[in-house]
Motif scaffolding. Structure first.
Motif, PDB file in Angstrom:
ATOM      1  N   LEU A 127    -104.563  73.009 -53.538  1.00  0.00           N
ATOM      2  CA  LEU A 127    -104.977  72.279 -52.345  1.00  0.00           C
ATOM      3  C   LEU A 127    -106.031  73.070 -51.571  1.00  0.00           C
ATOM      4  N   MET A 128    -105.926  74.415 -51.594  1.00  0.00           N
ATOM      5  CA  MET A 128    -106.959  75.242 -50.970  1.00  0.00           C
ATOM      6  C   MET A 128    -108.283  75.100 -51.715  1.00  0.00           C
ATOM      7  N   ARG A 129    -108.219  74.909 -53.026  1.00  0.00           N
ATOM      8  CA  ARG A 129    -109.444  74.807 -53.827  1.00  0.00           C
ATOM      9  C   ARG A 129    -110.131  73.466 -53.626  1.00  0.00           C
ATOM     10  N   PHE A 130    -109.351  72.392 -53.580  1.00  0.00           N
ATOM     11  CA  PHE A 130    -109.959  71.083 -53.348  1.00  0.00           C
ATOM     12  C   PHE A 130    -109.209  70.340 -52.253  1.00  0.00           C
ATOM     13  N   PRO A 131    -109.578  70.619 -50.967  1.00  0.00           N
ATOM     14  CA  PRO A 131    -108.933  69.976 -49.818  1.00  0.00           C
ATOM     15  C   PRO A 131    -109.044  68.464 -49.890  1.00  0.00           C
ATOM     16  N   GLY A 132    -107.978  67.810 -49.449  1.00  0.00           N
ATOM     17  CA  GLY A 132    -107.976  66.352 -49.438  1.00  0.00           C
ATOM     18  C   GLY A 132    -107.452  65.733 -50.712  1.00  0.00           C
ATOM     19  N   GLU A 133    -107.328  66.519 -51.781  1.00  0.00           N
ATOM     20  CA  GLU A 133    -106.808  66.010 -53.049  1.00  0.00           C
ATOM     21  C   GLU A 133    -105.288  65.867 -52.948  1.00  0.00           C
ATOM     22  N   ASP A 134    -104.729  64.849 -53.535  1.00  0.00           N
ATOM     23  CA  ASP A 134    -103.284  64.644 -53.542  1.00  0.00           C
ATOM     24  C   ASP A 134    -102.674  65.464 -54.680  1.00  0.00           C
ATOM     25  N   VAL A 135    -102.018  66.576 -54.323  1.00  0.00           N
ATOM     26  CA  VAL A 135    -101.434  67.451 -55.341  1.00  0.00           C
ATOM     27  C   VAL A 135     -99.930  67.267 -55.461  1.00  0.00           C
ATOM     28  N   GLU A 136     -99.321  66.535 -54.524  1.00  0.00           N
ATOM     29  CA  GLU A 136     -97.880  66.342 -54.587  1.00  0.00           C
ATOM     30  C   GLU A 136     -97.506  65.528 -55.831  1.00  0.00           C
ATOM     31  N   GLY A 137     -96.520  66.008 -56.547  1.00  0.00           N
ATOM     32  CA  GLY A 137     -96.071  65.303 -57.744  1.00  0.00           C
ATOM     33  C   GLY A 137     -96.915  65.549 -58.971  1.00  0.00           C
ATOM     34  N   ARG A 138     -98.008  66.289 -58.818  1.00  0.00           N
ATOM     35  CA  ARG A 138     -98.879  66.590 -59.962  1.00  0.00           C
ATOM     36  C   ARG A 138     -98.246  67.671 -60.823  1.00  0.00           C
ATOM     37  N   SER A 139     -98.322  67.485 -62.127  1.00  0.00           N
ATOM     38  CA  SER A 139     -97.842  68.515 -63.046  1.00  0.00           C
ATOM     39  C   SER A 139     -98.876  69.636 -63.124  1.00  0.00           C
ATOM     40  N   ARG A 140     -98.463  70.762 -63.691  1.00  0.00           N
ATOM     41  CA  ARG A 140     -99.413  71.854 -63.864  1.00  0.00           C
ATOM     42  C   ARG A 140    -100.570  71.438 -64.768  1.00  0.00           C
ATOM     43  N   ARG A 141    -100.275  70.685 -65.774  1.00  0.00           N
ATOM     44  CA  ARG A 141    -101.333  70.239 -66.696  1.00  0.00           C
ATOM     45  C   ARG A 141    -102.344  69.360 -65.977  1.00  0.00           C
ATOM     46  N   GLU A 142    -101.876  68.478 -65.086  1.00  0.00           N
ATOM     47  CA  GLU A 142    -102.789  67.629 -64.327  1.00  0.00           C
ATOM     48  C   GLU A 142    -103.640  68.454 -63.356  1.00  0.00           C
ATOM     49  N   LEU A 143    -103.009  69.449 -62.737  1.00  0.00           N
ATOM     50  CA  LEU A 143    -103.740  70.318 -61.816  1.00  0.00           C
ATOM     51  C   LEU A 143    -104.818  71.115 -62.541  1.00  0.00           C
TER      52      LEU A 143
END
Length: 311
Positions: A127-143
């Motif tokens: 989230l620090m790298r790309f502010p505003g992106e929805d990271v909740e529920g994202r898997s590590r692979r998706e991130l």
């Protein structure tokens, strides 16, 4: 006047805060010694003096020789010391920490030891790298996929901004000179950030091997921290340098990055980001020396007292 060897170590209150120090100093082909509370670097052209308490991280390149007294002073001053390859593009080894407190390393170990909290910290880093992106529920692979796409887009955008021809990221370890100008600059910028991240991680007393995105390497957490600033700082600086000239890309990248880091007070930001990632709200690192003794319940008790029970 006391000799260098008889001078006492500075107390935590006397040391310059990490965020107030110079970002990094790169030295090569010189002898590094100590005079009073300054580090001296001597080569065929003369001697320069560097106040040890104002150095964030000292990068020691090829041809450097450092004395025991110099290393003792750097350790007392809390300066990070990193041995690097030519032009600072390879990391070999690192030095000791500034903090006397274990607050951050305990928080890091606690968060890392639990799979749920480990993933929470990883998501916070993304989230620090790309502010505003929805990271909740994202898997590590998706991130990882989001980050990969974002870095590639940053390469293309900066190439278009500076007019530099870009044919993709290519780097073979140990063969820095074979890369084209933008690839050399990106490699040099990345290695500088590894040194800076190593310095801040060590200064705050964290463990470099306990990473939340990277794993299995002694510098995993250092790589995590360095990547926080790759797209915002390292890549734009690298393309700016490559656009100016193809000569001495590594050295010019280091100088440009040093100036940018100082101008934007990035060390302060790095310290604050690590604390925000690892510490609960309202908790801070203790600056004073304090050694406690653990008990089964409640707060630690004060050490330095005989707690024996006579039967």
């Amino acid at each position: 006047m006391a000799t260098a060897g008889k001078r006492g170590a500075s107390s935590p209150a006397e040391l310059t805060r990490v965020g107030d120090r110079s970002s990094f100093v790169y030295l090569e082909r010189c002898v590094i010694h100590r005079e009073d509370n300054a580090i001296t670097a001597e080569d065929g052209e003369g001697v320069i003096y560097l106040p040890s308490a104002t150095i964030g991280v000292l990068l020691l390149g090829p041809g450097t020789r450092v004395t025991h007294q110099a290393m003792a002073l750097l350790g007392d001053s809390g300066a990070g010391v990193v041995w690097v390859g030519e032009q600072g593009v390879r990391y070999y080894s690192g030095g000791r920490a500034l903090t006397r407190s274990s607050v951050l390393v305990e928080a890091q170990a606690t968060a890392w030891a639990n799979r749920r909290t480990r993933l929470e910290v990883a998501r916070a880093m993304y989230l620090m790298r790309f502010p505003g992106e929805d990271v909740e529920g994202r898997s590590r692979r998706e991130l990882l996929g989001l980050e990969g796409d974002r870095v590639k887009a940053a390469y293309r955008a900066n190439a278009a901004r500076t007019g530099v021809e870009w044919r993709g990221r290519k780097y073979v370890p140990g063969r820095f000179d074979e890369g084209n100008a933008p690839n050399q600059a990106i490699t040099a910028a990345a290695q500088c950030f590894y040194g800076i991240a190593q310095s801040v991680v060590a200064a705050l007393g964290c463990t470099p091997g306990l990473g939340f995105v990277h794993s299995g390497h002694e510098q995993s957490f250092v790589l995590d921290v360095a990547d926080l600033y790759k797209v915002d700082v390292a890549i734009p600086v690298a393309f700016d340098v490559a656009a100016e000239s193809e000569e001495e890309v590594g050295a010019r990248t280091r100088r440009a990055l040093r100036d940018r880091i100082h101008r934007e007070q990035l060390l302060d930001r790095c310290v604050d980001d690590i604390k925000k990632l690892l510490l609960p709200t309202g908790v801070d690192v203790e600056e004073a020396d304090r050694v406690g003794l653990q008990v089964d319940r409640g707060a630690d008790i004060e050490s330095g007292r005989n707690l024996g029970v006579i039967w």
